[in-house]
Design a protein around this motif. Structure first.
Motif, short mmCIF file in Angstrom:
data_model
loop_
_atom_site.label_atom_id
_atom_site.label_comp_id
_atom_site.label_asym_id
_atom_site.label_seq_id
_atom_site.Cartn_x
_atom_site.Cartn_y
_atom_site.Cartn_z
N GLU A 156 0.83 -1.20 0.00
CA GLU A 156 0.00 0.00 0.00
C GLU A 156 0.87 1.26 0.00
OE1 GLU A 156 -3.50 2.00 2.80
OE2 GLU A 156 -2.56 0.11 3.37
N GLY A 157 0.51 2.21 -0.87
CA GLY A 157 1.25 3.46 -0.94
C GLY A 157 2.44 3.42 -1.88
N LYS A 158 2.76 2.23 -2.42
CA LYS A 158 3.93 2.10 -3.29
C LYS A 158 3.55 1.73 -4.72
CE LYS A 158 6.97 0.83 0.48
NZ LYS A 158 6.00 1.14 1.53
N LEU A 159 2.24 1.61 -4.99
CA LEU A 159 1.79 1.18 -6.29
C LEU A 159 1.02 2.29 -7.00
CD1 LEU A 159 0.42 -2.35 -5.32
CD2 LEU A 159 2.60 -1.83 -6.41
N PRO A 160 1.16 2.41 -8.31
CA PRO A 160 0.34 3.36 -9.06
C PRO A 160 -1.11 2.90 -9.06
CG PRO A 160 1.60 1.97 -10.56
CD PRO A 160 2.08 1.64 -9.17
N MET A 161 -2.04 3.83 -8.97
CA MET A 161 -3.45 3.49 -8.89
C MET A 161 -4.29 4.22 -9.96
SD MET A 161 -3.97 1.36 -6.35
CE MET A 161 -3.17 0.74 -4.85
N PRO A 162 -3.85 4.26 -11.22
CA PRO A 162 -4.62 4.99 -12.23
C PRO A 162 -5.89 4.25 -12.61
CG PRO A 162 -2.83 3.82 -13.29
CD PRO A 162 -2.65 3.62 -11.80
N THR A 163 -6.93 5.00 -12.92
CA THR A 163 -8.14 4.41 -13.47
C THR A 163 -7.99 4.30 -14.99
OG1 THR A 163 -9.20 6.56 -13.79
CG2 THR A 163 -9.50 5.48 -11.63
N VAL A 164 -8.91 3.55 -15.62
CA VAL A 164 -8.87 3.44 -17.08
C VAL A 164 -9.04 4.80 -17.75
CG1 VAL A 164 -10.17 2.58 -19.08
CG2 VAL A 164 -9.54 1.01 -17.22
N PRO A 165 -10.00 5.64 -17.35
CA PRO A 165 -10.09 6.96 -17.97
C PRO A 165 -8.80 7.77 -17.82
CG PRO A 165 -12.11 6.49 -16.80
CD PRO A 165 -11.14 5.40 -16.44
N GLU A 166 -8.15 7.67 -16.66
CA GLU A 166 -6.91 8.42 -16.46
C GLU A 166 -5.81 7.92 -17.38
OE1 GLU A 166 -7.40 9.62 -11.72
OE2 GLU A 166 -6.42 7.74 -12.29
N MET A 167 -5.68 6.61 -17.53
CA MET A 167 -4.64 6.07 -18.42
C MET A 167 -4.88 6.49 -19.86
SD MET A 167 -3.68 2.25 -16.98
CE MET A 167 -5.34 1.58 -16.93
N LEU A 168 -6.14 6.41 -20.30
CA LEU A 168 -6.43 6.80 -21.68
C LEU A 168 -6.20 8.29 -21.88
CD1 LEU A 168 -9.63 4.65 -22.33
CD2 LEU A 168 -7.30 4.21 -23.12
N TYR A 169 -6.64 9.09 -20.94
CA TYR A 169 -6.45 10.55 -21.04
C TYR A 169 -4.96 10.88 -21.09
CZ TYR A 169 -6.63 15.51 -19.86
OH TYR A 169 -6.46 16.88 -19.88
N ASN A 170 -4.18 10.24 -20.21
CA ASN A 170 -2.74 10.52 -20.16
C ASN A 170 -2.04 10.14 -21.46
OD1 ASN A 170 -3.06 11.46 -17.57
ND2 ASN A 170 -2.30 9.60 -16.58
N ASN A 171 -2.49 9.04 -22.09
CA ASN A 171 -1.89 8.63 -23.36
C ASN A 171 -2.30 9.56 -24.50
OD1 ASN A 171 -0.30 5.87 -23.54
ND2 ASN A 171 -1.77 5.68 -21.86
N ILE A 172 -3.57 9.94 -24.54
CA ILE A 172 -4.04 10.82 -25.62
C ILE A 172 -3.36 12.18 -25.54
CG2 ILE A 172 -6.06 12.07 -26.50
CD1 ILE A 172 -7.74 9.60 -25.62
N ASN A 173 -3.22 12.68 -24.31
CA ASN A 173 -2.67 14.02 -24.12
C ASN A 173 -1.18 14.02 -23.76
OD1 ASN A 173 -5.11 16.01 -24.21
ND2 ASN A 173 -5.81 14.23 -23.02
N ARG A 174 -0.61 12.81 -23.70
CA ARG A 174 0.82 12.65 -23.40
C ARG A 174 1.19 13.40 -22.11
NH1 ARG A 174 3.59 11.80 -29.34
NH2 ARG A 174 1.88 10.51 -30.10
N VAL A 175 0.43 13.08 -21.07
CA VAL A 175 0.59 13.72 -19.77
C VAL A 175 1.72 13.03 -19.01
CG1 VAL A 175 -0.50 14.15 -17.54
CG2 VAL A 175 -1.81 14.42 -19.66
N GLU A 176 2.60 13.82 -18.42
CA GLU A 176 3.66 13.30 -17.56
C GLU A 176 3.11 13.19 -16.14
OE1 GLU A 176 6.58 12.22 -18.56
OE2 GLU A 176 6.13 12.74 -20.64
N GLU A 177 2.97 11.98 -15.65
CA GLU A 177 2.41 11.74 -14.32
C GLU A 177 3.41 12.15 -13.25
OE1 GLU A 177 0.37 11.39 -11.42
OE2 GLU A 177 -0.71 10.46 -13.09
N LYS A 178 2.95 12.93 -12.27
CA LYS A 178 3.84 13.41 -11.21
C LYS A 178 3.31 13.07 -9.81
CE LYS A 178 6.87 15.24 -13.95
NZ LYS A 178 8.19 14.58 -14.09
N GLN A 179 2.38 12.13 -9.73
CA GLN A 179 1.79 11.80 -8.44
C GLN A 179 2.35 10.52 -7.82
OE1 GLN A 179 -0.21 14.05 -6.94
NE2 GLN A 179 0.27 15.24 -8.78
N PHE A 180 3.12 9.74 -8.58
CA PHE A 180 3.60 8.47 -8.04
C PHE A 180 4.73 8.70 -7.03
CE2 PHE A 180 5.86 9.15 -12.04
CZ PHE A 180 7.19 9.02 -11.66
N VAL A 181 5.07 7.65 -6.28
CA VAL A 181 6.08 7.75 -5.24
C VAL A 181 7.41 8.20 -5.84
CG1 VAL A 181 7.38 6.45 -3.51
CG2 VAL A 181 4.95 5.98 -3.86
#
Length: 414
Positions: free
Chosen positions: A169-194
């Motif tokens: 707990e607290g060490k794993l990424p927890m993206p939802t499907v909409p978030e993953m698709l949005y991040n790929n479409i918009n090429r978002v750099e994720e900054k919330q992971f550990v």
């Protein structure tokens, strides 16, 4: 003032000693000849070797941040940097986390990933209770088979169904499907992971943290404590008596040391606890811009390269060849020198061996009953003013800030 003994001068023991020193007479016993435990560093030919991993500091806990920066100068002692990590696939380097960069993979892989996403949404899975179920249910079979399964099996050396989910707990990424698709479409750099950004010492690496927290403490080095005896309401350690005792070493080594308190009911459970060690291989590698490089390939047994030479210029000796930096290549469990060399020649970035260190305890593994058993043992020993905390005392997969937080909580309870 009451007398307190602390066993172990790693992150947990040093944190507890710092917090308690104004209210107790604190003595720390350390087996090695310097502080640090798992964050210990040493110089090899002028370059800095993290002898177990590559430790950096960040935290999302305000109480830990406040305590930490009360002991260090953020602007003069540390640099802050964004984590620049990649997954080294067979044909490409894919930025971490991989689920945000599926658009960089082959077209057929992208199509299978999209089908997985639709399946996850249309056919909800039951709540996962193991690591494999979590990874498949969260990311789909395509990414699981391509990256998550081979990488994590290298780390944990077991069927991922056997790895309980709760202790990660607290060490794993927890993206939802909409978030993953949005991040790929918009090429978002994720900054919330550990550790998406972190602080690192300008000089001395994580050994600087250990040395600073140890400064001014009564620490008895080269003290291999094998007997902790409870007599007349006091704990006898190395011929001296203490009112309270805090153990910050390894739980499996702790129980055989204790006498005067009946804890026989816990011995078999503690002996059965599982864990993995790590062989940290210090290398010279090709210069690159990365901090961590993850290696799912089955061509070699190592699972990641930690590019500590990029964390601070002082980590690389001036004599290092142009176009080269230092790094730690990490293998799970013990590996021979000959096998290390055989693996290195197969790896990217042309690593050249400098040194290595085997750490028999680095990754604790819990079962579904581990936390309950340890809570009960803590309660039993606390009746005799015996307390314990730390990564391998609590048998928890702590990062540095989590170890500090656990020590802070123990001291608050005291």
């Amino acid at each position: 003032m009451l007398n307190v003994a602390i066993i172990g001068a790693g992150v947990s023991g040093l944190t507890a000693a710092r917090i308690l020193k104004d209210r107790y007479n604190v003595t720390v016993y350390e087996r090695a000849d310097k502080p640090g435990g798992l964050i210990r560093c040493e110089r090899i030919d002028g370059s800095l070797f993290h002898t177990c991993g590559g430790h950096v500091f960040n935290t999302k806990r305000q109480d830990v941040a406040d305590w930490f920066w009360g002991h260090f100068n953020q602007s003069t002692d540390f640099v802050k940097t964004d984590r620049n990590s990649v997954v080294c696939m067979e044909q490409a380097l894919v930025p971490y986390p991989i689920e945000n960069h599926v658009y960089m993979l082959a077209p057929d892989t992208q199509q299978r990933f999209i089908a997985d996403c639709l399946d996850i949404v249309q056919n909800p899975r039951p709540e996962p209770d193991n690591f494999e179920a979590f990874l498949r249910g969260r990311f789909g079979d395509t990414l699981y088979n391509l990256y998550f399964k081979p990488y994590n099996e290298k780390v944990w050396r077991c069927d991922l169904k056997q790895v309980p989910l709760a202790w990660l707990e607290g060490k794993l990424p927890m993206p939802t499907v909409p978030e993953m698709l949005y991040n790929n479409i918009n090429r978002v750099e994720e900054k919330q992971f550990v550790h998406s950004s972190f602080y690192y010492e300008k000089q001395g690496g994580s050994q600087f943290i250990a040395d600073t927290l140890a400064h001014g403490q009564d620490i008895r080095y080269n003290a291999d404590i094998s007997s902790l005896t409870y007599v007349g309401g006091k704990w006898r350690v190395a011929g001296e008596e203490y009112d309270k005792l805090i153990y910050c070493g390894n739980l499996k080594e702790m129980l055989p040391c204790i006498s005067g308190v009946n804890i026989d009911a816990y011995r078999s459970d503690v002996e059965a606890l599982a864990s993995h060690g790590t062989t940290a291989v210090f290398c010279e590698i090709d210069a690159n811009p990365y901090s961590w490089i993850y290696l799912p390939s089955d061509k070699y047994a190592c699972h990641r390269i930690i590019c500590t030479g990029n964390f601070a210029p002082s980590n690389n000796a001036p004599t290092l060849r142009p176009g080269r930096i230092t790094a730690t290549v990490e293998f799970t469990d013990a590996i021979s020198h000959a096998d290390i060399l055989a693996n290195l020649v197969q790896m990217p970035y042309h690593p050249v061996y400098l040194s290595h260190r085997f750490n028999p305890y680095t990754y604790p593994i819990q079962t579904h009953s581990t936390r309950r058993m340890i809570r009960q043992l803590k309660h039993e020993l606390s009746k005799s003013n015996f307390f314990f905390t730390g990564r391998f005392a609590d048998w928890e997969y702590y990062n540095m800030d989590a170890a500090m937080a656990a020590a802070m909580q123990l001291c608050a309870d005291l």
